[in-house]
Design an enzyme around this catalytic site. Structure first.
Site, mmCIF file in Angstrom:
data_model
loop_
_atom_site.group_PDB
_atom_site.id
_atom_site.type_symbol
_atom_site.label_atom_id
_atom_site.label_comp_id
_atom_site.label_asym_id
_atom_site.label_seq_id
_atom_site.Cartn_x
_atom_site.Cartn_y
_atom_site.Cartn_z
ATOM 1 N N HIS A 85 0.824 -1.206 0.000
ATOM 2 C CA HIS A 85 0.000 0.000 0.000
ATOM 3 C C HIS A 85 0.853 1.248 0.000
ATOM 4 O O HIS A 85 2.017 1.249 0.391
ATOM 5 C CB HIS A 85 -0.954 0.010 1.212
ATOM 6 C CG HIS A 85 -0.295 0.442 2.486
ATOM 7 N ND1 HIS A 85 -0.192 1.765 2.855
ATOM 8 C CD2 HIS A 85 0.289 -0.272 3.470
ATOM 9 C CE1 HIS A 85 0.439 1.840 4.024
ATOM 10 N NE2 HIS A 85 0.731 0.611 4.416
ATOM 11 N N CYS A 86 0.254 2.317 -0.506
ATOM 12 C CA CYS A 86 0.793 3.663 -0.338
ATOM 13 C C CYS A 86 -0.380 4.495 0.180
ATOM 14 O O CYS A 86 -1.307 3.930 0.757
ATOM 15 C CB CYS A 86 1.388 4.195 -1.649
ATOM 16 S SG CYS A 86 0.295 4.140 -3.078
ATOM 17 N N SER A 87 -0.354 5.779 0.024
ATOM 18 C CA SER A 87 -1.444 6.590 0.576
ATOM 19 C C SER A 87 -2.781 6.287 -0.088
ATOM 20 O O SER A 87 -3.788 6.074 0.575
ATOM 21 C CB SER A 87 -1.116 8.072 0.447
ATOM 22 O OG SER A 87 0.023 8.366 1.224
#
Length: 176
Positions: A85-87
Site C-alpha cells: 500500500h501507499c497513501s
C-alpha cells in the site's frame, strides 16, 4: 475501491485499508509493504511483518532502488499473503507490484500494467516511476514493452506493439 487482489497472494490498497484489522485478518495478510512514506502503526496481528519503503510520490524519488528488495521479500513471504500500500494505492504501490510481477512472474511491463490495471482501474504511477520501471524491464529482459510519449495531458506511458519492442537504450519519445 478498498483492496484489490492482484494475484492469489498479493493485494494492493491505500492506507485506510491497511489500517483495518478486518481487512488484514480476512485476507490472511502476514506482510505489509508500506510505501506511503509515513510512519504507520498497524493493528497488532500475530506474525505480521512490515517492510518500509520511505519514498515520496514524486517523479525523481528513487523508487527503483526498492524494486529488487521488495520483490524478493514478497516472493519470500510463505506464511500468508502480502498487502502493498501507499497513501491512495495509485502510484507507488502499483509500481512496486509491477516490478514484482516482472521479476518473479516473468511478465513484461506492458503485461504487468494490464494485470494491475484490470484489478485496480484507477492506478496512475507518475512519469518518473514509469521511467524507472522501464529501466528495470530493460535490465531484466533486455528490451522495453512501453515508452513515454508527450500528450496533451503530459508525458504518459504507451504500450509498444510486439514488432516495436525496443532493444537499444529506452527511448523516451517526447515528440508526438
Amino acid at each position: 475501491m478498498a483492496v484489490s487482489q492482484v494475484t492469489p497472494v498479493l493485494f494492493l490498497s491505500g492506507l485506510d485499508s491497511a489500517l483495518n484489522p478486518a481487512v488484514l485478518s480476512s485476507r490472511n495478510i502476514s506482510l505489509i509493504v508500506n510505501a506511503s512514506g509515513l510512519d504507520v502503526v498497524y493493528p497488532p496481528l500475530d506474525g505480521m511483518q512490515v517492510l518500509q519503503v520511505p519514498v515520496q510520490d514524486r517523479p525523481h524519488a528513487p523508487l527503483g532502488h526498492y524494486f529488487d528488495p521488495v520483490a524478493e521479500r514478497i516472493h519470500q513471504n510463505q506464511t500468508g499473503r502480502t498487502l502493498v500500500h501507499c497513501s491512495a494505492g495509485r502510484s507507488r504501490s502499483p509500481s512496486l507490484i509491477m516490478a514484482y510481477l516482472m521479476r518473479f512472474e516473468g511478465l513484461s511491463l506492458r503485461r504487468a500494467h494490464e494485470v494491475v490495471l484490470d484489478q485496480r482501474p484507477f492506478i496512475r504511477p507518475n512519469a518518473g516511476f514509469w521511467r524507472q520501471l522501464m529501466d528495470y524491464e530493460r535490465t531484466l529482459f533486455g528490451r522495453n514493452s512501453m515508452r513515454m510519449v508527450r500528450t496533451a495531458s503530459g508525458v504518459l506511458p504507451e504500450a509498444l506493439r510486439d514488432s516495436e519492442e525496443s532493444n537499444p537504450e529506452p527511448e523516451y519519445c517526447l515528440n508526438v
